[in-house]
Design a protein around this motif. Structure first.
Motif, short mmCIF file in Angstrom:
data_model
loop_
_atom_site.label_atom_id
_atom_site.label_comp_id
_atom_site.label_asym_id
_atom_site.label_seq_id
_atom_site.Cartn_x
_atom_site.Cartn_y
_atom_site.Cartn_z
N ALA A 80 24.25 71.21 25.41
CA ALA A 80 24.75 69.83 25.35
C ALA A 80 26.05 69.68 26.12
O ALA A 80 26.31 68.62 26.71
N ILE A 134 33.75 68.12 18.39
CA ILE A 134 33.79 66.67 18.20
C ILE A 134 33.77 65.93 19.53
O ILE A 134 33.12 64.89 19.68
N ALA A 137 30.32 65.28 21.00
CA ALA A 137 29.65 64.13 20.40
C ALA A 137 30.23 62.81 20.90
O ALA A 137 29.49 61.89 21.27
N CYS A 141 28.64 59.43 23.79
CA CYS A 141 28.34 58.10 23.25
C CYS A 141 27.89 57.10 24.33
O CYS A 141 26.93 56.34 24.10
N MET A 342 24.02 64.39 17.65
CA MET A 342 25.46 64.35 17.85
C MET A 342 26.20 64.05 16.55
O MET A 342 27.35 64.46 16.38
N SER A 343 25.55 63.37 15.62
CA SER A 343 26.15 63.19 14.29
C SER A 343 26.27 64.54 13.58
O SER A 343 27.28 64.83 12.93
N GLN A 345 26.50 67.37 15.17
CA GLN A 345 27.56 68.08 15.91
C GLN A 345 28.93 67.66 15.40
O GLN A 345 29.83 68.49 15.19
N LEU A 346 29.12 66.37 15.22
CA LEU A 346 30.39 65.84 14.72
C LEU A 346 30.67 66.36 13.32
O LEU A 346 31.80 66.73 12.99
#
Length: 422
Positions: A80, A134, A137, A141, A342-343, A345-346
Protein backbone atom coordinates in the motif's frame (compact mmCIF):
# COMPACT_ATOMS: atom_id res chain seq x y z
CA UNK A 1 -1.29 -26.19 16.14
CA UNK A 2 -2.32 -29.06 13.87
CA UNK A 3 0.78 -28.48 11.76
CA UNK A 4 3.98 -26.76 12.88
CA UNK A 5 6.17 -24.47 10.79
CA UNK A 6 8.18 -27.15 8.97
CA UNK A 7 5.52 -29.90 8.89
CA UNK A 8 4.42 -31.24 5.51
CA UNK A 9 0.70 -32.14 5.50
CA UNK A 10 -0.70 -34.85 3.25
CA UNK A 11 -1.80 -34.03 -0.29
CA UNK A 12 -5.47 -33.53 0.65
CA UNK A 13 -4.71 -31.20 3.56
CA UNK A 14 -2.06 -29.39 1.50
CA UNK A 15 -4.57 -28.63 -1.27
CA UNK A 16 -7.31 -27.50 1.13
CA UNK A 17 -5.05 -25.24 3.18
CA UNK A 18 -3.41 -23.98 0.00
CA UNK A 19 -6.82 -23.09 -1.45
CA UNK A 20 -7.60 -21.16 1.71
CA UNK A 21 -4.32 -19.20 1.50
CA UNK A 22 -5.07 -18.50 -2.18
CA UNK A 23 -8.49 -17.13 -1.28
CA UNK A 24 -6.86 -14.88 1.34
CA UNK A 25 -4.14 -13.74 -1.08
CA UNK A 26 -6.44 -13.08 -4.05
CA UNK A 27 -8.20 -9.90 -2.84
CA UNK A 28 -4.88 -8.37 -1.76
CA UNK A 29 -3.62 -8.63 -5.33
CA UNK A 30 -6.90 -7.73 -7.01
CA UNK A 31 -7.71 -4.56 -5.06
CA UNK A 32 -4.31 -2.90 -5.32
CA UNK A 33 -3.74 -4.21 -8.83
CA UNK A 34 -7.01 -2.93 -10.26
CA UNK A 35 -6.59 0.47 -8.59
CA UNK A 36 -3.07 0.97 -9.98
CA UNK A 37 -3.92 -0.43 -13.42
CA UNK A 38 -6.79 2.06 -13.74
CA UNK A 39 -4.50 4.88 -12.66
CA UNK A 40 -2.15 4.07 -15.53
CA UNK A 41 -4.43 2.93 -18.34
CA UNK A 42 -7.91 3.49 -19.76
CA UNK A 43 -7.38 0.51 -22.09
CA UNK A 44 -9.11 -2.51 -20.48
CA UNK A 45 -6.69 -4.85 -22.27
CA UNK A 46 -3.70 -3.03 -20.80
CA UNK A 47 -5.30 -3.16 -17.34
CA UNK A 48 -5.77 -6.92 -17.70
CA UNK A 49 -2.17 -7.43 -18.85
CA UNK A 50 -0.95 -5.36 -15.88
CA UNK A 51 -2.88 -7.65 -13.50
CA UNK A 52 -1.48 -10.75 -15.22
CA UNK A 53 2.07 -9.55 -14.62
CA UNK A 54 1.20 -8.63 -11.03
CA UNK A 55 -0.21 -12.10 -10.31
CA UNK A 56 3.00 -13.64 -11.66
CA UNK A 57 5.21 -11.45 -9.47
CA UNK A 58 3.18 -12.04 -6.28
CA UNK A 59 2.94 -15.79 -6.81
CA UNK A 60 6.64 -16.14 -7.53
CA UNK A 61 7.57 -13.96 -4.51
CA UNK A 62 5.38 -16.17 -2.29
CA UNK A 63 7.10 -19.36 -3.46
CA UNK A 64 10.61 -17.96 -3.17
CA UNK A 65 9.99 -16.57 0.33
CA UNK A 66 8.62 -19.79 1.84
CA UNK A 67 11.48 -21.91 0.45
CA UNK A 68 14.49 -19.56 0.35
CA UNK A 69 13.61 -16.32 2.17
CA UNK A 70 12.16 -15.94 5.66
CA UNK A 71 10.61 -19.44 5.38
CA UNK A 72 7.47 -18.35 7.24
CA UNK A 73 3.75 -18.66 6.34
CA UNK A 74 3.24 -15.06 5.22
CA UNK A 75 0.85 -13.76 2.56
CA UNK A 76 2.60 -11.64 -0.09
CA UNK A 77 0.71 -8.80 -1.76
CA UNK A 78 1.15 -5.38 -3.35
CA UNK A 79 2.47 -2.75 -0.91
CA UNK A 80 0.00 0.00 0.00
CA UNK A 81 2.88 2.37 0.69
CA UNK A 82 4.03 2.02 -2.94
CA UNK A 83 0.47 2.77 -4.05
CA UNK A 84 0.83 6.07 -2.18
CA UNK A 85 4.00 6.80 -4.14
CA UNK A 86 2.40 5.88 -7.46
CA UNK A 87 -0.63 8.08 -6.79
CA UNK A 88 1.61 11.02 -5.85
CA UNK A 89 3.74 10.54 -8.98
CA UNK A 90 0.93 10.53 -11.54
CA UNK A 91 2.57 13.52 -13.26
CA UNK A 92 5.73 11.44 -13.79
CA UNK A 93 6.06 8.92 -16.60
CA UNK A 94 5.44 5.22 -16.01
CA UNK A 95 9.11 4.56 -16.78
CA UNK A 96 10.21 7.02 -14.07
CA UNK A 97 7.81 5.52 -11.49
CA UNK A 98 8.87 1.91 -12.00
CA UNK A 99 12.54 2.79 -12.32
CA UNK A 100 12.16 4.29 -8.83
CA UNK A 101 10.56 1.05 -7.58
CA UNK A 102 13.39 -0.97 -9.13
CA UNK A 103 15.97 1.29 -7.45
CA UNK A 104 14.12 1.12 -4.13
CA UNK A 105 14.12 -2.68 -4.37
CA UNK A 106 17.88 -2.63 -4.90
CA UNK A 107 18.33 -0.49 -1.78
CA UNK A 108 16.10 -2.84 0.20
CA UNK A 109 18.08 -5.87 -1.02
CA UNK A 110 21.35 -4.26 0.08
CA UNK A 111 19.92 -3.34 3.50
CA UNK A 112 18.53 -6.86 3.94
CA UNK A 113 21.52 -8.95 2.88
CA UNK A 114 24.15 -6.67 4.44
CA UNK A 115 22.57 -6.78 7.89
CA UNK A 116 22.26 -2.98 8.00
CA UNK A 117 18.72 -3.36 9.32
CA UNK A 118 20.03 -4.15 12.81
CA UNK A 119 21.86 -0.80 12.82
CA UNK A 120 18.93 1.17 11.41
CA UNK A 121 16.26 -0.12 13.79
CA UNK A 122 16.93 2.70 16.29
CA UNK A 123 15.72 5.09 13.59
CA UNK A 124 12.22 3.59 13.57
CA UNK A 125 10.83 4.63 16.96
CA UNK A 126 7.28 3.55 17.88
CA UNK A 127 6.09 7.12 17.31
CA UNK A 128 7.52 7.25 13.79
CA UNK A 129 6.11 3.82 12.94
CA UNK A 130 2.65 4.77 14.21
CA UNK A 131 2.64 8.04 12.26
CA UNK A 132 3.71 6.26 9.07
CA UNK A 133 0.90 3.72 9.45
CA UNK A 134 -1.63 6.53 9.88
CA UNK A 135 -0.14 8.60 7.05
CA UNK A 136 -0.65 5.75 4.57
CA UNK A 137 -4.37 5.76 5.38
CA UNK A 138 -4.75 9.55 5.32
CA UNK A 139 -2.81 10.18 2.12
CA UNK A 140 -4.84 7.57 0.22
CA UNK A 141 -8.08 9.42 1.01
CA UNK A 142 -8.10 11.36 -2.32
CA UNK A 143 -7.77 8.05 -4.20
CA UNK A 144 -10.58 6.52 -2.15
CA UNK A 145 -12.78 9.54 -2.91
CA UNK A 146 -12.22 9.14 -6.65
CA UNK A 147 -13.06 5.44 -6.44
CA UNK A 148 -16.20 5.89 -4.35
CA UNK A 149 -17.42 8.80 -6.52
CA UNK A 150 -16.37 7.96 -10.11
CA UNK A 151 -18.59 10.77 -11.40
CA UNK A 152 -21.35 13.17 -10.38
CA UNK A 153 -24.13 10.66 -11.16
CA UNK A 154 -25.69 8.58 -8.37
CA UNK A 155 -23.61 10.39 -5.72
CA UNK A 156 -26.04 9.66 -2.86
CA UNK A 157 -26.21 5.97 -3.77
CA UNK A 158 -22.40 5.74 -3.98
CA UNK A 159 -21.98 7.29 -0.53
CA UNK A 160 -24.62 5.05 1.05
CA UNK A 161 -23.20 2.03 -0.76
CA UNK A 162 -19.66 2.67 0.51
CA UNK A 163 -20.69 3.28 4.12
CA UNK A 164 -23.06 0.30 4.16
CA UNK A 165 -20.41 -2.00 2.66
CA UNK A 166 -17.86 -0.95 5.27
CA UNK A 167 -20.42 -1.45 8.05
CA UNK A 168 -21.26 -4.96 6.82
CA UNK A 169 -17.56 -5.87 6.58
CA UNK A 170 -16.92 -4.67 10.14
CA UNK A 171 -19.84 -6.73 11.44
CA UNK A 172 -18.71 -9.77 9.47
CA UNK A 173 -15.15 -9.43 10.78
CA UNK A 174 -16.52 -9.14 14.32
CA UNK A 175 -19.02 -12.01 14.28
CA UNK A 176 -17.75 -14.47 11.68
CA UNK A 177 -16.30 -17.65 13.22
CA UNK A 178 -12.83 -19.08 12.60
CA UNK A 179 -11.51 -19.05 9.07
CA UNK A 180 -14.56 -17.18 7.75
CA UNK A 181 -13.18 -14.06 9.40
CA UNK A 182 -10.12 -14.20 7.12
CA UNK A 183 -12.42 -14.16 4.07
CA UNK A 184 -13.94 -10.79 4.94
CA UNK A 185 -12.41 -8.91 2.01
CA UNK A 186 -13.17 -11.47 -0.69
CA UNK A 187 -16.76 -11.69 0.53
CA UNK A 188 -16.88 -7.90 0.32
CA UNK A 189 -15.65 -8.04 -3.29
CA UNK A 190 -18.17 -10.69 -4.34
CA UNK A 191 -21.15 -9.34 -2.40
CA UNK A 192 -20.45 -5.68 -3.12
CA UNK A 193 -20.02 -6.30 -6.86
CA UNK A 194 -23.25 -8.31 -7.02
CA UNK A 195 -25.28 -5.61 -5.25
CA UNK A 196 -23.76 -2.81 -7.32
CA UNK A 197 -24.37 -4.55 -10.65
CA UNK A 198 -27.95 -5.40 -9.67
CA UNK A 199 -28.69 -1.74 -8.87
CA UNK A 200 -26.69 0.20 -11.48
CA UNK A 201 -25.59 -2.38 -14.03
CA UNK A 202 -22.12 -2.80 -15.52
CA UNK A 203 -20.05 0.43 -15.51
CA UNK A 204 -17.99 1.61 -18.46
CA UNK A 205 -14.49 0.13 -18.31
CA UNK A 206 -12.82 1.79 -21.26
CA UNK A 207 -11.83 0.46 -24.66
CA UNK A 208 -9.83 -2.61 -25.61
CA UNK A 209 -6.70 -2.48 -27.71
CA UNK A 210 -6.64 1.33 -27.85
CA UNK A 211 -3.07 1.69 -26.57
CA UNK A 212 -0.82 -1.08 -27.96
CA UNK A 213 2.32 0.57 -26.55
CA UNK A 214 1.13 -0.20 -23.00
CA UNK A 215 1.35 -3.96 -23.58
CA UNK A 216 4.99 -4.25 -22.51
CA UNK A 217 6.34 -7.25 -20.64
CA UNK A 218 9.47 -5.48 -19.43
CA UNK A 219 9.83 -1.77 -18.72
CA UNK A 220 10.64 -0.17 -22.13
CA UNK A 221 13.49 1.87 -20.69
CA UNK A 222 14.90 3.10 -17.37
CA UNK A 223 14.21 6.73 -16.56
CA UNK A 224 15.96 8.18 -13.52
CA UNK A 225 14.02 11.22 -12.29
CA UNK A 226 15.66 12.42 -9.06
CA UNK A 227 12.47 13.85 -7.56
CA UNK A 228 10.54 10.63 -8.15
CA UNK A 229 13.42 8.50 -6.86
CA UNK A 230 13.71 10.51 -3.66
CA UNK A 231 9.95 10.43 -3.15
CA UNK A 232 9.95 6.62 -3.30
CA UNK A 233 12.76 6.44 -0.73
CA UNK A 234 10.19 7.42 1.91
CA UNK A 235 7.76 4.84 0.56
CA UNK A 236 10.40 2.14 0.93
CA UNK A 237 11.11 3.26 4.50
CA UNK A 238 7.48 2.43 5.26
CA UNK A 239 7.77 -0.84 3.32
CA UNK A 240 10.77 -1.83 5.47
CA UNK A 241 8.72 -1.19 8.61
CA UNK A 242 5.84 -3.27 7.24
CA UNK A 243 8.12 -6.11 6.16
CA UNK A 244 10.02 -6.22 9.44
CA UNK A 245 6.83 -6.10 11.49
CA UNK A 246 5.22 -8.93 9.52
CA UNK A 247 8.24 -11.23 9.77
CA UNK A 248 8.76 -10.56 13.48
CA UNK A 249 5.08 -10.90 14.44
CA UNK A 250 4.59 -14.29 12.75
CA UNK A 251 8.08 -15.49 13.70
CA UNK A 252 7.55 -14.75 17.38
CA UNK A 253 4.03 -16.18 17.28
CA UNK A 254 5.41 -19.50 15.98
CA UNK A 255 8.57 -19.30 18.12
CA UNK A 256 10.66 -19.72 14.97
CA UNK A 257 14.39 -20.19 15.47
CA UNK A 258 17.22 -18.16 13.86
CA UNK A 259 15.09 -15.06 13.43
CA UNK A 260 18.03 -12.83 12.49
CA UNK A 261 18.90 -14.88 9.36
CA UNK A 262 15.20 -15.12 8.50
CA UNK A 263 14.86 -11.32 8.62
CA UNK A 264 18.02 -10.91 6.54
CA UNK A 265 16.93 -13.36 3.86
CA UNK A 266 13.31 -12.22 3.89
CA UNK A 267 14.10 -8.55 3.45
CA UNK A 268 16.84 -9.25 0.92
CA UNK A 269 14.57 -11.38 -1.25
CA UNK A 270 11.74 -8.86 -0.94
CA UNK A 271 14.17 -6.28 -2.29
CA UNK A 272 14.93 -8.53 -5.26
CA UNK A 273 11.19 -9.09 -5.78
CA UNK A 274 10.65 -5.31 -5.88
CA UNK A 275 13.45 -5.00 -8.41
CA UNK A 276 11.71 -7.61 -10.57
CA UNK A 277 8.36 -5.82 -10.14
CA UNK A 278 9.91 -2.52 -11.18
CA UNK A 279 11.54 -4.16 -14.20
CA UNK A 280 8.17 -5.58 -15.25
CA UNK A 281 6.40 -2.29 -14.63
CA UNK A 282 4.13 -3.36 -11.73
CA UNK A 283 3.76 -2.37 -8.09
CA UNK A 284 6.16 -4.15 -5.72
CA UNK A 285 5.34 -6.76 -3.05
CA UNK A 286 5.45 -6.84 0.74
CA UNK A 287 4.53 -9.45 3.38
CA UNK A 288 1.18 -8.96 5.13
CA UNK A 289 0.82 -9.35 8.90
CA UNK A 290 -2.78 -10.60 8.49
CA UNK A 291 -1.23 -14.06 8.14
CA UNK A 292 -1.10 -14.37 11.94
CA UNK A 293 -4.89 -14.23 12.13
CA UNK A 294 -5.29 -16.96 9.50
CA UNK A 295 -2.81 -19.20 11.33
CA UNK A 296 -4.63 -18.70 14.63
CA UNK A 297 -8.01 -19.43 13.04
CA UNK A 298 -6.97 -22.63 11.24
CA UNK A 299 -4.33 -24.04 13.57
CA UNK A 300 -2.06 -24.63 10.57
CA UNK A 301 1.37 -22.97 10.68
CA UNK A 302 3.04 -25.03 7.94
CA UNK A 303 4.84 -22.79 5.49
CA UNK A 304 4.50 -25.44 2.80
CA UNK A 305 0.74 -24.95 2.61
CA UNK A 306 1.39 -21.58 0.94
CA UNK A 307 3.03 -23.35 -2.01
CA UNK A 308 -0.30 -24.25 -3.70
CA UNK A 309 -1.45 -20.65 -3.14
CA UNK A 310 1.71 -19.29 -4.78
CA UNK A 311 1.28 -21.68 -7.71
CA UNK A 312 -2.38 -20.62 -7.96
CA UNK A 313 -1.40 -16.94 -8.19
CA UNK A 314 1.14 -17.72 -10.92
CA UNK A 315 -1.48 -19.71 -12.85
CA UNK A 316 -3.82 -16.70 -12.71
CA UNK A 317 -1.20 -14.81 -14.73
CA UNK A 318 -1.79 -17.26 -17.59
CA UNK A 319 -5.61 -17.12 -17.48
CA UNK A 320 -6.48 -13.72 -19.01
CA UNK A 321 -10.21 -14.54 -18.99
CA UNK A 322 -10.19 -14.80 -15.18
CA UNK A 323 -8.13 -11.63 -14.82
CA UNK A 324 -10.47 -9.79 -17.23
CA UNK A 325 -13.42 -10.85 -15.06
CA UNK A 326 -11.68 -9.44 -11.97
CA UNK A 327 -11.07 -6.20 -13.91
CA UNK A 328 -14.85 -5.70 -14.11
CA UNK A 329 -15.15 -4.98 -10.38
CA UNK A 330 -16.81 -1.52 -10.19
CA UNK A 331 -14.75 1.39 -8.86
CA UNK A 332 -17.17 2.15 -5.95
CA UNK A 333 -16.73 -1.43 -4.72
CA UNK A 334 -12.95 -0.95 -4.78
CA UNK A 335 -13.38 2.37 -3.01
CA UNK A 336 -15.49 0.83 -0.25
CA UNK A 337 -12.95 -1.97 0.26
CA UNK A 338 -10.07 0.51 0.31
CA UNK A 339 -11.99 2.55 2.90
CA UNK A 340 -12.36 -0.58 5.05
CA UNK A 341 -8.70 -1.60 4.67
CA UNK A 342 -7.37 1.88 5.39
CA UNK A 343 -9.63 2.11 8.44
CA UNK A 344 -7.95 -1.07 9.70
CA UNK A 345 -4.56 0.49 8.90
CA UNK A 346 -5.49 3.62 10.84
CA UNK A 347 -6.67 1.49 13.76
CA UNK A 348 -3.28 -0.26 13.85
CA UNK A 349 -1.47 3.06 14.02
CA UNK A 350 -3.72 4.39 16.78
CA UNK A 351 -3.39 1.14 18.75
CA UNK A 352 0.40 1.43 18.57
CA UNK A 353 0.28 5.02 19.83
CA UNK A 354 -1.77 3.89 22.82
CA UNK A 355 0.23 0.73 23.63
CA UNK A 356 3.61 2.45 23.24
CA UNK A 357 2.46 5.67 24.98
CA UNK A 358 3.37 7.65 21.88
CA UNK A 359 1.67 10.83 23.11
CA UNK A 360 2.50 11.83 26.69
CA UNK A 361 2.87 15.63 26.49
CA UNK A 362 2.46 18.57 24.10
CA UNK A 363 5.75 18.02 22.26
CA UNK A 364 5.09 14.35 21.60
CA UNK A 365 1.55 15.30 20.53
CA UNK A 366 2.92 17.80 18.00
CA UNK A 367 5.35 15.14 16.75
CA UNK A 368 2.31 13.05 15.82
CA UNK A 369 -0.22 15.71 14.79
CA UNK A 370 1.85 18.05 12.62
CA UNK A 371 3.09 15.35 10.20
CA UNK A 372 -0.48 14.12 9.81
CA UNK A 373 -1.74 17.62 9.07
CA UNK A 374 1.09 18.18 6.59
CA UNK A 375 0.24 14.93 4.84
CA UNK A 376 -3.46 15.80 4.61
CA UNK A 377 -2.77 19.36 3.45
CA UNK A 378 -0.50 18.26 0.61
CA UNK A 379 -2.67 15.30 -0.40
CA UNK A 380 -5.67 17.57 -0.95
CA UNK A 381 -3.77 20.54 -2.40
CA UNK A 382 -5.07 21.60 -5.84
CA UNK A 383 -2.93 20.36 -8.77
CA UNK A 384 -2.49 23.91 -10.05
CA UNK A 385 -0.74 24.82 -6.80
CA UNK A 386 1.68 21.91 -7.03
CA UNK A 387 2.38 22.67 -10.69
CA UNK A 388 4.07 25.93 -9.63
CA UNK A 389 6.92 24.07 -7.92
CA UNK A 390 10.03 23.16 -9.95
CA UNK A 391 9.61 19.85 -11.77
CA UNK A 392 12.62 18.29 -10.03
CA UNK A 393 11.14 18.57 -6.52
CA UNK A 394 7.45 18.32 -7.46
CA UNK A 395 7.22 14.54 -6.81
CA UNK A 396 8.51 15.15 -3.26
CA UNK A 397 6.61 18.34 -2.41
CA UNK A 398 3.45 16.89 -3.94
CA UNK A 399 3.70 13.61 -2.03
CA UNK A 400 1.81 14.03 1.23
CA UNK A 401 3.17 10.77 2.58
CA UNK A 402 6.81 11.69 1.87
CA UNK A 403 6.44 15.16 3.38
CA UNK A 404 4.61 13.81 6.43
CA UNK A 405 7.31 11.18 6.96
CA UNK A 406 10.06 13.76 6.59
CA UNK A 407 8.29 16.00 9.11
CA UNK A 408 7.93 13.29 11.77
CA UNK A 409 11.59 12.26 11.36
CA UNK A 410 12.76 15.87 11.82
CA UNK A 411 10.53 16.40 14.85
CA UNK A 412 11.38 13.07 16.48
CA UNK A 413 15.12 12.96 15.91
CA UNK A 414 16.09 16.65 15.73
CA UNK A 415 13.56 19.17 17.10
CA UNK A 416 12.29 17.16 20.09
CA UNK A 417 15.22 14.78 20.43
CA UNK A 418 15.31 15.10 24.20
CA UNK A 419 11.65 14.12 24.32
CA UNK A 420 12.32 10.68 22.79
CA UNK A 421 12.30 9.08 26.24
CA UNK A 422 8.80 10.38 27.02
Amino acid sequence: MKYQLDDKPGIGAMVLYGLQWWVVSLPCVVIMGVVVARLHYTDIGAQTFYLQKLFGVMGTATLVQIFMGHRLPLVVGPAATLLVGIVAATASSINAVYTAILAGGAILAVIGYSGLMTRLRFFFTPRIIAVILILIAFTLCPTILKLVFPGPDHAIFHLCFALTTVGVLILWNTWAPGVWKSMTVIIGIAGGTLVYLLVLGTPSLGTAGADPESYFLFLPRLEFHMGTLFSFVFCFLALIINELGSIESVGHMLKADTMAPRIRSGMGLQGLANMAAGGLGVIGPVDFSLSAGVIAATGCASRFTLAPAGVGLVLCAFIPQLVLLLSHIPSPVMGALMLYLMSAQLASGLAMLVSEKGVTDFNSGITVSLPLMVGILISFAPPEVMSRFPELIRPIIGNGFAMGTLTVVILEHIVFRKGKEN
